[in-house]
Design a protein around this motif. Structure first.
Motif, short mmCIF file in Angstrom:
data_model
loop_
_atom_site.label_atom_id
_atom_site.label_comp_id
_atom_site.label_asym_id
_atom_site.label_seq_id
_atom_site.Cartn_x
_atom_site.Cartn_y
_atom_site.Cartn_z
N CYS A 191 9.68 -8.13 31.83
CA CYS A 191 10.33 -8.95 32.99
C CYS A 191 9.62 -7.22 33.92
O CYS A 191 9.86 -6.50 33.63
CB CYS A 191 10.92 -9.07 32.45
N ALA A 192 8.74 -8.00 34.58
CA ALA A 192 8.05 -7.00 36.15
C ALA A 192 9.51 -6.91 36.57
O ALA A 192 10.29 -5.52 37.15
CB ALA A 192 7.76 -7.74 37.37
N GLU A 193 10.65 -7.69 37.14
CA GLU A 193 11.53 -7.95 37.90
C GLU A 193 12.93 -6.55 37.31
O GLU A 193 13.73 -5.52 37.58
CB GLU A 193 12.06 -9.26 38.50
N VAL A 194 12.80 -7.03 35.58
CA VAL A 194 14.10 -6.07 35.35
C VAL A 194 13.40 -4.90 35.37
O VAL A 194 14.57 -3.85 35.28
CB VAL A 194 14.01 -6.36 33.72
N VAL A 195 11.98 -4.14 34.28
CA VAL A 195 11.67 -3.52 35.25
C VAL A 195 11.79 -2.00 36.28
O VAL A 195 11.77 -1.12 36.84
CB VAL A 195 10.15 -3.61 34.53
N ALA A 196 11.69 -3.59 37.15
CA ALA A 196 11.91 -2.77 38.41
C ALA A 196 12.59 -2.70 39.15
O ALA A 196 13.32 -1.64 39.76
CB ALA A 196 11.30 -4.03 40.23
N GLN A 197 14.03 -3.47 39.11
CA GLN A 197 15.40 -2.48 38.74
C GLN A 197 15.80 -1.79 37.84
O GLN A 197 16.72 -0.56 38.53
CB GLN A 197 16.08 -3.54 38.57
N VAL A 198 15.12 -1.82 36.67
CA VAL A 198 15.66 0.33 36.39
C VAL A 198 14.69 0.88 36.70
O VAL A 198 15.61 2.24 36.90
CB VAL A 198 14.83 -0.43 34.13
N PHE A 199 13.91 0.84 37.06
CA PHE A 199 13.06 1.67 37.40
C PHE A 199 13.22 2.64 39.29
O PHE A 199 13.29 3.49 39.46
CB PHE A 199 11.00 2.05 38.04
N GLY A 200 14.01 1.52 39.14
CA GLY A 200 15.26 1.66 41.13
C GLY A 200 16.01 2.67 40.31
O GLY A 200 16.04 3.73 41.74
N ALA A 201 16.43 2.32 39.86
CA ALA A 201 17.72 2.51 39.65
C ALA A 201 17.49 3.96 39.00
O ALA A 201 18.37 5.17 38.92
CB ALA A 201 18.96 2.40 38.01
N LEU A 202 16.36 4.77 38.25
CA LEU A 202 16.65 5.57 37.80
C LEU A 202 15.48 6.64 39.17
O LEU A 202 15.90 7.82 39.53
CB LEU A 202 14.94 5.87 37.17
N THR A 203 15.12 6.04 39.77
CA THR A 203 14.52 6.96 41.25
C THR A 203 15.39 7.13 42.05
O THR A 203 16.22 8.03 42.42
CB THR A 203 13.74 5.96 41.80
N ARG A 204 16.82 5.86 42.52
CA ARG A 204 17.80 6.53 43.15
C ARG A 204 18.49 7.96 42.14
O ARG A 204 19.15 8.72 43.48
CB ARG A 204 18.39 5.74 43.08
N GLN A 205 18.87 7.75 40.86
CA GLN A 205 19.50 8.66 40.54
C GLN A 205 19.41 10.19 40.71
O GLN A 205 20.11 11.47 40.28
CB GLN A 205 20.06 8.34 38.85
N ILE A 206 17.56 10.22 40.69
CA ILE A 206 16.83 11.04 40.43
C ILE A 206 16.93 11.98 41.99
O ILE A 206 17.14 13.11 41.91
CB ILE A 206 15.62 11.08 39.85
N ASP A 207 17.18 11.10 42.54
CA ASP A 207 17.24 11.64 44.31
C ASP A 207 18.32 11.99 44.63
O ASP A 207 18.39 13.10 45.18
CB ASP A 207 16.84 10.19 45.32
N LEU A 208 19.48 11.81 43.71
CA LEU A 208 20.76 11.68 44.00
C LEU A 208 20.63 13.37 43.08
O LEU A 208 21.42 14.51 43.96
CB LEU A 208 22.05 10.67 42.83
N LEU A 209 20.19 13.52 42.42
CA LEU A 209 19.95 14.76 41.32
C LEU A 209 19.41 15.52 42.32
O LEU A 209 19.43 17.13 42.45
CB LEU A 209 19.39 14.61 39.99
N THR A 210 18.36 15.57 43.29
CA THR A 210 17.95 16.57 44.14
C THR A 210 18.58 17.02 45.65
O THR A 210 19.07 17.94 45.94
CB THR A 210 16.24 15.30 44.60
N GLY A 211 19.73 15.71 45.47
CA GLY A 211 20.17 16.66 46.73
C GLY A 211 21.48 17.24 45.98
O GLY A 211 21.86 18.24 46.75
N THR A 212 22.01 17.17 45.04
CA THR A 212 22.90 18.03 44.81
C THR A 212 22.57 19.31 44.50
O THR A 212 22.93 20.53 44.75
CB THR A 212 23.49 17.67 43.22
N PHE A 213 20.90 19.86 43.33
CA PHE A 213 20.59 20.75 43.76
C PHE A 213 20.35 21.33 45.18
O PHE A 213 20.24 22.32 45.32
CB PHE A 213 19.16 20.42 43.28
N GLY A 214 20.07 20.75 45.68
CA GLY A 214 20.16 21.38 47.33
C GLY A 214 20.94 21.29 48.36
O GLY A 214 21.02 22.26 48.45
#
Length: 256
Positions: free
Chosen positions: A157-180
């Motif tokens: 399902c494209a919508e479910v995949v998009a939600q999971v991919f968005g959640a992973l992307t946001r968490q990786i962005d947060l990880l970038t911020g903590t390291f920064g």
């Protein structure tokens, strides 16, 4: 003069130690957030990116205490491209704190710390990167994007995949911020002009102490002067230790 200099120096010392303690606590908060975000990424990957052996492990949890199926670990050339997407993400999530420690402490890294996580080729690529943390973050982004594209192509399902991919992307962005944040604390000490002025004031004050108090302290002037110097210089030394809390000394945060 001595009283006025003591008052000014007290304010300088209090501010210096307070700022250093604040930097230490902020770095500890960033480190805690880094651990939290890594756990969220790993749990999200294990919950939504499960195929093959990973899926069988999830089924084992649901049907416990049945014994899990035996899987033989293979030494592949590139583990991240031969294992399941969830395992690949989890491997690099575990690698990220090690890469952060290597970068913040200006260390090349120990390959033994990555045994069982990355293959020899991946370790060489990681250690050759100018910034190991950014390399790990880019790898996790690439693995997430590759998984999303393949999942949609395979009929998910494209919508479910998009939600999971968005959640992973946001968490990786947060990880970038903590390291920064940890990088900013580690690479931005207090201004040199402030530190030099404080140390000059300390030197002048400790020079005046035996001159001013010798008529009062008499024979006790040398030991009492040493005690005063020990107390004041100890505060400055404590501030220096707390100012950059991610180094590998005894008073710094353990990042191992």
């Amino acid at each position: 003069v001595e009283a006025l200099l003591r008052l000014v120096m007290s304010f300088l010392l209090v501010f210096r130690l307070g700022r250093s303690a604040q930097r230490y606590w902020e770095a500890r908060q960033k480190a805690g957030a880094l651990i939290e975000v890594c756990r969220v990424i790993a749990s999200t990957a294990c919950a939504h990116m499960v195929f093959g052996d990973d899926l069988r492990r999830v089924e084992h949890r649901m049907h416990w205490p049945k014994a899990p199926p035996s899987t033989e670990e293979k030494d592949e050339v590139w583990m991240s491209t031969t294992c399941s997407p969830a395992s690949a993400i989890c491997r690099w999530v575990v690698v990220f704190p090690i890469a952060a420690k290597n970068y913040l402490r200006s260390e090349g890294g120990d390959p033994k710390e990555l045994d069982g996580l990355l293959s020899t080729g991946e370790v060489d690529e990681l250690f050759a990167a100018p910034n190991q943390c950014l390399y790990v973050l880019d790898t996790m982004r690439g693995l997430s994007a590759s998984w999303a594209a393949k999942a949609v192509h395979n009929g998910a399902c494209a919508e479910v995949v998009a939600q999971v991919f968005g959640a992973l992307t946001r968490q990786i962005d947060l990880l970038t911020g903590t390291f920064g944040g940890m990088e900013r604390i580690n690479n931005t000490p207090l201004p040199f002009v402030y530190v030099s002025h404080l140390r000059t004031s300390l030197t002048v004050y400790l020079t005046l102490v035996p001159i001013v108090f010798a008529p009062i302290w008499l024979w006790a002037t040398p030991p009492l002067t040493l005690i005063v110097a020990w107390a004041l210089l100890g505060i400055e030394a404590a501030a220096v230790e707390c100012e950059r809390p991610v180094r590998g000394c005894a008073n710094h945060m353990p990042l191992e």
